[in-house]
Design a protein around this motif. Structure first.
Motif, PDB file in Angstrom:
ATOM      1  N   GLN A 142       0.984  -1.272  -0.097  1.00  0.00           N
ATOM      2  CA  GLN A 142      -0.047  -0.017  -0.191  1.00  0.00           C
ATOM      3  C   GLN A 142       0.947   1.178   0.084  1.00  0.00           C
ATOM      4  O   GLN A 142       0.467   2.211  -0.602  1.00  0.00           O
ATOM      5  CB  GLN A 142      -0.900   0.025   1.203  1.00  0.00           C
ATOM      6  CG  GLN A 142      -1.892  -1.078   1.130  1.00  0.00           C
ATOM      7  CD  GLN A 142      -2.995  -0.804   2.190  1.00  0.00           C
ATOM      8  OE1 GLN A 142      -3.373   0.244   2.768  1.00  0.00           O
ATOM      9  NE2 GLN A 142      -3.350  -1.921   2.822  1.00  0.00           N
ATOM     10  N   ARG A 143       1.959   1.139   0.719  1.00  0.00           N
ATOM     11  CA  ARG A 143       2.853   2.401   0.652  1.00  0.00           C
ATOM     12  C   ARG A 143       3.506   2.538  -0.591  1.00  0.00           C
ATOM     13  O   ARG A 143       3.803   3.563  -1.218  1.00  0.00           O
ATOM     14  CB  ARG A 143       3.736   2.144   2.101  1.00  0.00           C
ATOM     15  CG  ARG A 143       3.269   2.212   3.411  1.00  0.00           C
ATOM     16  CD  ARG A 143       3.928   2.870   4.523  1.00  0.00           C
ATOM     17  NE  ARG A 143       3.349   2.876   5.829  1.00  0.00           N
ATOM     18  CZ  ARG A 143       2.510   3.794   6.088  1.00  0.00           C
ATOM     19  NH1 ARG A 143       2.427   5.048   5.170  1.00  0.00           N
ATOM     20  NH2 ARG A 143       1.812   3.831   7.126  1.00  0.00           N
ATOM     21  N   ASP A 144       3.943   1.542  -1.165  1.00  0.00           N
ATOM     22  CA  ASP A 144       4.345   1.570  -2.524  1.00  0.00           C
ATOM     23  C   ASP A 144       3.354   2.039  -3.562  1.00  0.00           C
ATOM     24  O   ASP A 144       3.732   3.030  -4.282  1.00  0.00           O
ATOM     25  CB  ASP A 144       4.902   0.147  -2.932  1.00  0.00           C
ATOM     26  CG  ASP A 144       6.380  -0.220  -2.592  1.00  0.00           C
ATOM     27  OD1 ASP A 144       7.044   0.955  -2.001  1.00  0.00           O
ATOM     28  OD2 ASP A 144       6.547  -1.391  -2.737  1.00  0.00           O
ATOM     29  N   PHE A 145       2.284   1.445  -3.314  1.00  0.00           N
ATOM     30  CA  PHE A 145       1.097   2.045  -4.357  1.00  0.00           C
ATOM     31  C   PHE A 145       0.947   3.747  -4.023  1.00  0.00           C
ATOM     32  O   PHE A 145       0.785   4.570  -4.930  1.00  0.00           O
ATOM     33  CB  PHE A 145      -0.177   1.479  -4.170  1.00  0.00           C
ATOM     34  CG  PHE A 145      -1.397   2.103  -4.514  1.00  0.00           C
ATOM     35  CD1 PHE A 145      -1.830   2.127  -5.867  1.00  0.00           C
ATOM     36  CD2 PHE A 145      -2.063   2.998  -3.803  1.00  0.00           C
ATOM     37  CE1 PHE A 145      -2.553   2.826  -6.530  1.00  0.00           C
ATOM     38  CE2 PHE A 145      -3.219   3.707  -4.191  1.00  0.00           C
ATOM     39  CZ  PHE A 145      -3.548   3.701  -5.583  1.00  0.00           C
ATOM     40  N   LEU A 146       0.964   3.984  -2.852  1.00  0.00           N
ATOM     41  CA  LEU A 146       0.822   5.456  -2.535  1.00  0.00           C
ATOM     42  C   LEU A 146       1.787   6.370  -3.146  1.00  0.00           C
ATOM     43  O   LEU A 146       1.384   7.540  -3.542  1.00  0.00           O
ATOM     44  CB  LEU A 146       0.763   5.724  -1.067  1.00  0.00           C
ATOM     45  CG  LEU A 146       0.536   7.245  -0.366  1.00  0.00           C
ATOM     46  CD1 LEU A 146      -0.869   7.781  -0.787  1.00  0.00           C
ATOM     47  CD2 LEU A 146       0.656   7.228   1.231  1.00  0.00           C
ATOM     48  N   GLU A 147       3.062   5.816  -2.828  1.00  0.00           N
ATOM     49  CA  GLU A 147       4.302   6.780  -3.716  1.00  0.00           C
ATOM     50  C   GLU A 147       3.916   6.737  -5.161  1.00  0.00           C
ATOM     51  O   GLU A 147       4.174   7.842  -5.626  1.00  0.00           O
ATOM     52  CB  GLU A 147       5.362   5.985  -3.213  1.00  0.00           C
ATOM     53  CG  GLU A 147       6.581   6.647  -3.811  1.00  0.00           C
ATOM     54  CD  GLU A 147       8.045   6.023  -3.500  1.00  0.00           C
ATOM     55  OE1 GLU A 147       9.078   6.665  -3.865  1.00  0.00           O
ATOM     56  OE2 GLU A 147       7.947   5.251  -2.645  1.00  0.00           O
ATOM     57  N   ALA A 148       3.391   5.704  -5.682  1.00  0.00           N
ATOM     58  CA  ALA A 148       3.337   5.562  -7.289  1.00  0.00           C
ATOM     59  C   ALA A 148       2.175   6.660  -7.511  1.00  0.00           C
ATOM     60  O   ALA A 148       1.950   7.179  -8.686  1.00  0.00           O
ATOM     61  CB  ALA A 148       2.974   4.048  -7.784  1.00  0.00           C
ATOM     62  N   MET A 149       1.147   6.450  -6.943  1.00  0.00           N
ATOM     63  CA  MET A 149       0.114   7.520  -7.086  1.00  0.00           C
ATOM     64  C   MET A 149       0.331   8.702  -6.920  1.00  0.00           C
ATOM     65  O   MET A 149      -0.113   9.723  -7.892  1.00  0.00           O
ATOM     66  CB  MET A 149      -1.217   7.235  -6.121  1.00  0.00           C
ATOM     67  CG  MET A 149      -2.399   7.818  -6.125  1.00  0.00           C
ATOM     68  SD  MET A 149      -3.739   7.762  -5.008  1.00  0.00           S
ATOM     69  CE  MET A 149      -4.839   8.902  -5.087  1.00  0.00           C
ATOM     70  N   ASN A 150       1.060   9.048  -5.868  1.00  0.00           N
ATOM     71  CA  ASN A 150       1.507  10.552  -5.887  1.00  0.00           C
ATOM     72  C   ASN A 150       2.411  10.965  -6.849  1.00  0.00           C
ATOM     73  O   ASN A 150       2.472  12.125  -7.462  1.00  0.00           O
ATOM     74  CB  ASN A 150       2.459  10.867  -4.636  1.00  0.00           C
ATOM     75  CG  ASN A 150       1.190  10.649  -3.310  1.00  0.00           C
ATOM     76  OD1 ASN A 150       0.036  10.908  -3.404  1.00  0.00           O
ATOM     77  ND2 ASN A 150       1.773  10.537  -2.139  1.00  0.00           N
ATOM     78  N   ASP A 151       3.411   9.899  -7.420  1.00  0.00           N
ATOM     79  CA  ASP A 151       4.399  10.462  -8.546  1.00  0.00           C
ATOM     80  C   ASP A 151       3.601  10.538  -9.895  1.00  0.00           C
ATOM     81  O   ASP A 151       4.098  11.362 -10.625  1.00  0.00           O
ATOM     82  CB  ASP A 151       5.446   9.110  -8.632  1.00  0.00           C
ATOM     83  CG  ASP A 151       6.255   9.400  -7.198  1.00  0.00           C
ATOM     84  OD1 ASP A 151       6.215  10.370  -6.615  1.00  0.00           O
ATOM     85  OD2 ASP A 151       7.058   8.043  -7.104  1.00  0.00           O
TER      86      ASP A 151
END
Length: 311
Positions: free
Chosen positions: A219-228
């Motif tokens: 989920q934290r990897d996804f959040l970073e990808a979403m923000n990027d």
């Protein structure tokens, strides 16, 4: 009948009447004035008490009329009282400067207190997805606990309350359906940052349910990808990410690639951010006024282009 026998009989009737009256008086709930400093929030209370416009109206009402509806609380072993119903009223009273509040004190076990706390708050009109998610989860667990205890003495009833039956009760009493109850409870598996985005409508409900199946690291990897990528997940993207995670192929790079894809519904859509538009309009303009002005200017531009093409 001898006189002394009559006296004994009357005395016995009076004793019985007095005992019953006393018993009813003890059972009748009394509203007490409790110092506001002795009232504490319910443990893990899932409903947010916000200093918003609605709270300001409540504060103004409390200042003018006081707290008209008593809170419900239970005694705490360490002293004071735990609020079961009335957290917003208590906060408004604090802001209004009240010293004490009207409270009905009840002795309740944890599960009974949870059920009353959840049911009294689910009646509100505006409930955030995160509030509903944790409320459903707490109520489901309380019903399961009650069912498990009942199972010790009345077998079949206890089994009925455990699992699907408890979920059906939550659904029926909340006006929802069992599938939605389960889906809302899934949201409690989201990390706080993603759950906040669901409350803020930055992530839609259905994609959020799919993302809840990712573990915390994913989920934290996804959040970073979403923000990027500056993109919100569609349902199909979230479903693909869930499947990739289940197959062991999830990573930040994979999430970035999926989230960076152009969505079909975006190919025919033009989005102009509100901040961009505000630079060209007075602050008093409403979104409808801005839209009407833009359409009018586009009509003028189109007519101008047509005249130039006719030359």
């Amino acid at each position: 009948m001898p006189k002394n026998s009559l006296n004994v009989s009357l005395k016995g009737a009076d004793d019985i009447f007095s005992t019953e009256e006393s018993r009813q008086e003890q059972q009748r709930e009394q509203v007490q004035q409790i110092p506001i400093g002795e009232l504490f929030p319910f443990k893990n209370h899932p409903f947010k008490v916000l200093d918003d416009e609605s709270m300001q109206r409540t504060v103004e009402s409390v200042e003018q009329y006081g707290v008209l509806s008593p809170l419900i609380a239970r005694p705490r072993p360490e002293g004071g009282y735990e609020i079961i119903s009335g957290h917003r009223r208590q906060h408004a009273a604090q802001l209004a400067g009240l010293d004490a509040l009207p409270v009905i004190v009840r002795n309740m076990d944890d599960d009974a207190a949870v059920l009353l706390m959840v049911d009294s708050n689910l009646q509100r009109e505006n409930i955030l997805p995160s509030e509903r998610a944790f409320a459903y989860k707490m109520k489901l667990e309380a019903l399961k606990n009650q069912g498990a205890r009942s199972d010790l003495t009345c077998g079949q009833f206890g089994h009925k309350l455990i699992g699907a039956k408890a979920r059906d009760i939550v659904a029926d009493e909340s006006g929802d359906n069992a599938r939605n109850v389960q889906r809302f409870i899934r949201l409690t598996s989201l990390i706080p940052e993603l759950l906040d985005m669901v409350d803020e409508k930055k992530i839609a409900f259905n994609p959020a349910v799919e993302l809840s199946y990712l573990d915390e690291s994913q989920q934290r990897d996804f959040l970073e990808a979403m923000n990027d990528t500056q993109n919100a997940p569609s349902l199909s993207q979230a479903q693909r990410l869930k499947k990739l995670a289940q197959e062991g192929h999830f990573s930040y790079d994979v999430a970035f690639a999926v989230m960076g894809e152009e969505k079909k519904d975006e190919l025919d859509k033009v989005v102009i951010k509100n901040d961009t538009l505000r630079k060209y309009f007075p602050r008093s303009y409403t979104p409808k006024q801005m839209e009407d002005t833009i359409i009018k200017l586009l009509d003028q531009w189109q007519r101008k282009q047509q005249r130039q093409n006719e030359r």
